[in-house]
Scaffold this motif. Structure first.
Motif, PDB file in Angstrom:
ATOM      1  N   HIS B  29      10.982  27.403  10.671  1.00 22.44           N
ATOM      2  CA  HIS B  29      11.442  28.610   9.999  1.00 22.44           C
ATOM      3  C   HIS B  29      10.371  29.090   9.033  1.00 22.44           C
ATOM      4  O   HIS B  29       9.927  28.345   8.153  1.00 22.44           O
ATOM      5  N   THR B  30       9.984  30.355   9.188  1.00 22.47           N
ATOM      6  CA  THR B  30       8.891  30.872   8.368  1.00 22.47           C
ATOM      7  C   THR B  30       9.371  31.359   6.998  1.00 22.47           C
ATOM      8  O   THR B  30       8.601  31.411   6.058  1.00 22.47           O
ATOM      9  N   ASN B  52       3.759  30.246   2.863  1.00 26.00           N
ATOM     10  CA  ASN B  52       3.607  29.631   1.542  1.00 26.00           C
ATOM     11  C   ASN B  52       3.522  30.658   0.419  1.00 26.00           C
ATOM     12  O   ASN B  52       3.390  30.284  -0.753  1.00 26.00           O
ATOM     13  N   SER B  53       3.625  31.938   0.783  1.00 22.56           N
ATOM     14  CA  SER B  53       3.524  32.998  -0.220  1.00 22.56           C
ATOM     15  C   SER B  53       4.902  33.481  -0.620  1.00 22.56           C
ATOM     16  O   SER B  53       5.845  33.408   0.166  1.00 22.56           O
ATOM     17  N   SER B  73       6.605  24.590   4.747  1.00 24.85           N
ATOM     18  CA  SER B  73       7.782  23.761   4.960  1.00 24.85           C
ATOM     19  C   SER B  73       8.531  23.585   3.646  1.00 24.85           C
ATOM     20  O   SER B  73       9.127  24.535   3.166  1.00 24.85           O
ATOM     21  N   VAL B  74       8.406  22.424   3.052  1.00 19.80           N
ATOM     22  CA  VAL B  74       9.218  22.073   1.886  1.00 19.80           C
ATOM     23  C   VAL B  74       8.930  23.003   0.711  1.00 19.80           C
ATOM     24  O   VAL B  74       7.805  23.468   0.504  1.00 19.80           O
ATOM     25  N   SER B  75       9.991  23.275  -0.041  1.00 19.32           N
ATOM     26  CA  SER B  75       9.865  24.095  -1.244  1.00 19.32           C
ATOM     27  C   SER B  75      10.473  23.357  -2.427  1.00 19.32           C
ATOM     28  O   SER B  75      11.440  22.599  -2.281  1.00 19.32           O
ATOM     29  N   THR B  76       9.900  23.586  -3.591  1.00 19.63           N
ATOM     30  CA  THR B  76      10.405  23.001  -4.827  1.00 19.63           C
ATOM     31  C   THR B  76      10.688  24.106  -5.829  1.00 19.63           C
ATOM     32  O   THR B  76       9.827  24.956  -6.071  1.00 19.63           O
ATOM     33  N   LEU B  77      11.882  24.088  -6.382  1.00 20.04           N
ATOM     34  CA  LEU B  77      12.253  25.002  -7.468  1.00 20.04           C
ATOM     35  C   LEU B  77      12.230  24.188  -8.755  1.00 20.04           C
ATOM     36  O   LEU B  77      12.889  23.149  -8.846  1.00 20.04           O
ATOM     37  N   THR B  78      11.449  24.636  -9.717  1.00 14.66           N
ATOM     38  CA  THR B  78      11.315  23.932 -10.987  1.00 14.66           C
ATOM     39  C   THR B  78      11.913  24.763 -12.102  1.00 14.66           C
ATOM     40  O   THR B  78      11.645  25.965 -12.204  1.00 14.66           O
ATOM     41  N   ILE B  79      12.731  24.122 -12.907  1.00 14.35           N
ATOM     42  CA  ILE B  79      13.295  24.770 -14.092  1.00 14.35           C
ATOM     43  C   ILE B  79      12.811  23.980 -15.299  1.00 14.35           C
ATOM     44  O   ILE B  79      13.097  22.788 -15.433  1.00 14.35           O
ATOM     45  N   GLN B  80      12.072  24.655 -16.151  1.00 17.22           N
ATOM     46  CA  GLN B  80      11.549  24.001 -17.349  1.00 17.22           C
ATOM     47  C   GLN B  80      12.479  24.252 -18.525  1.00 17.22           C
ATOM     48  O   GLN B  80      13.147  25.286 -18.610  1.00 17.22           O
ATOM     49  N   ARG B  81      12.495  23.286 -19.430  1.00 21.21           N
ATOM     50  CA  ARG B  81      13.273  23.416 -20.683  1.00 21.21           C
ATOM     51  C   ARG B  81      14.680  23.939 -20.374  1.00 21.21           C
ATOM     52  O   ARG B  81      15.101  24.977 -20.868  1.00 21.21           O
TER      53      ARG B  81
END
Lengths: 117, 117
Positions: B29-30, B52-53, B73-81
Motif C-alpha cells: 500500500h502506497t 515516504n513523503s 512501509s512502517v510509520s511512526t507518530l510521535t507526540i512530544q510533551r
C-alpha cells in the motif's frame, strides 16, 4: 475545504425496521463516498461505497444513494438486526492535487445506530 | 493476507512524556493515513503519506505532533510533551493507490488507545 455533515447523530430502530442515515458534502468535486461501520472497540470497516458516476448501489440489505445535484448521499439498511448496532461514518473524497492523485477523505461525525431486539 | 497492524494497542503515559505509536500498513500500500478519534467522536484527519513523503500534514494539531514513514512501509507518530487532551484512540489506515478507482479504499488498523494521566 470539504465539509461533511451527517444526520441523525443517534438512531434507534426496532429489529426488522429500516434505518436511514443521511450525509451532505460541500465540495462539488467530491467523487467517492465510502461508508464505514465501527462496532464498539473495533476498527472502522468499509461496508459499501459509491462513486459519482452512479446514483445508487445495493449490497444485500444495504444500499446507498447519491444525489450529486443536491450534494447529499444516504445509507439505507433494511430488515435491521441487532448485529447492525454500531457507529456508522460517511465520508467524501475529493481531489486535492491532480499531479499527485491525492484524494482527501473527510469523514462525517458518525451516527450511533441501536437496533432493539 | 495480513491487515493493518498498530502497536502498542494501549499506552498509558504521564503528562509531559513523549510517546511513539507505530503503524504497519498492508504490504504494497502506497498511501498511509493517521487519524485521531476521541471518545464518542468522529475521525479527525492528522496526516497523509504517499510513499515516504507527507504531502498533507494539515491535520497535525500542534508542533508537538510529528510523523515519519520509512521504506514506504512502517510509520511512526510521535507526540512530544503529551497533554491530557491528547488522550484518544489513534487510528492508522492504508490504501493501495489513492485517487484511483478500485484501489483507494482505506483499510484501518485496530488503533492505539493513548491515555495521558
Amino acid at each position: 475545504g470539504e465539509n461533511v455533515e451527517q444526520h441523525p447523530s443517534t438512531l434507534s430502530v426496532q429489529e426488522g425496521d429500516s434505518a436511514v442515515i443521511k450525509c451532505t458534502y460541500s465540495d462539488s468535486a467530491s467523487n467517492y463516498f465510502p461508508w464505514y461501520k465501527q462496532e464498539l472497540g473495533k476498527r472502522p470497516q468499509l461496508i459499501i461505497d459509491i462513486r459519482s458516476n452512479v446514483g445508487e448501489k445495493k449490497d444485500q440489505r444495504i444500499a446507498v444513494t447519491l444525489n450529486k445535484t443536491a450534494k447529499h448521499f444516504s445509507l439505507h439498511i433494511t430488515e435491521t438486526q441487532p448485529e447492525d448496532s454500531a457507529v456508522y461514518f460517511c465520508a467524501a473524497s475529493s481531489p486535492i492535487n491532480p499531479r499527485t492523485s491525492y484524494d482527501k477523505v473527510i469523514f462525517g461525525p458518525g451516527t450511533s445506530l441501536s437496533v432493539i431486539p | 493476507g495480513a491487515g493493518v497492524s498498530q502497536s502498542p494497542s494501549n499506552k498509558v503515559t504521564e503528562k509531559g512524556k513523549d510517546v511513539e505509536l507505530r503503524c504497519d500498513p498492508i504490504s504494497g500500500h502506497t498511501a498511509l493515513y493517521w487519524y485521531r478519534q476521541r471518545l464518542g467522536q468522529g475521525l479527525e484527519f492528522l496526516i497523509y503519506f504517499q510513499g515516504n513523503s507527507a504531502p498533507d500534514k494539515s491535520g497535525l494539531p500542534s508542533d508537538r505532533f510529528s510523523a515519519e514513514r520509512t521504506g514506504e512501509s512502517v510509520s511512526t507518530l510521535t507526540i512530544q510533551r503529551t497533554q491530557q487532551e491528547d488522550s484518544a484512540v489513534y487510528l492508522c489506515a492504508s490504501s493501495l493507490v489513492p485517487g484511483r478507482v478500485g484501489t483507494d479504499t482505506q483499510y484501518f488498523g485496530p488503533g492505539t488507545r493513548l491515555t495521558v494521566l
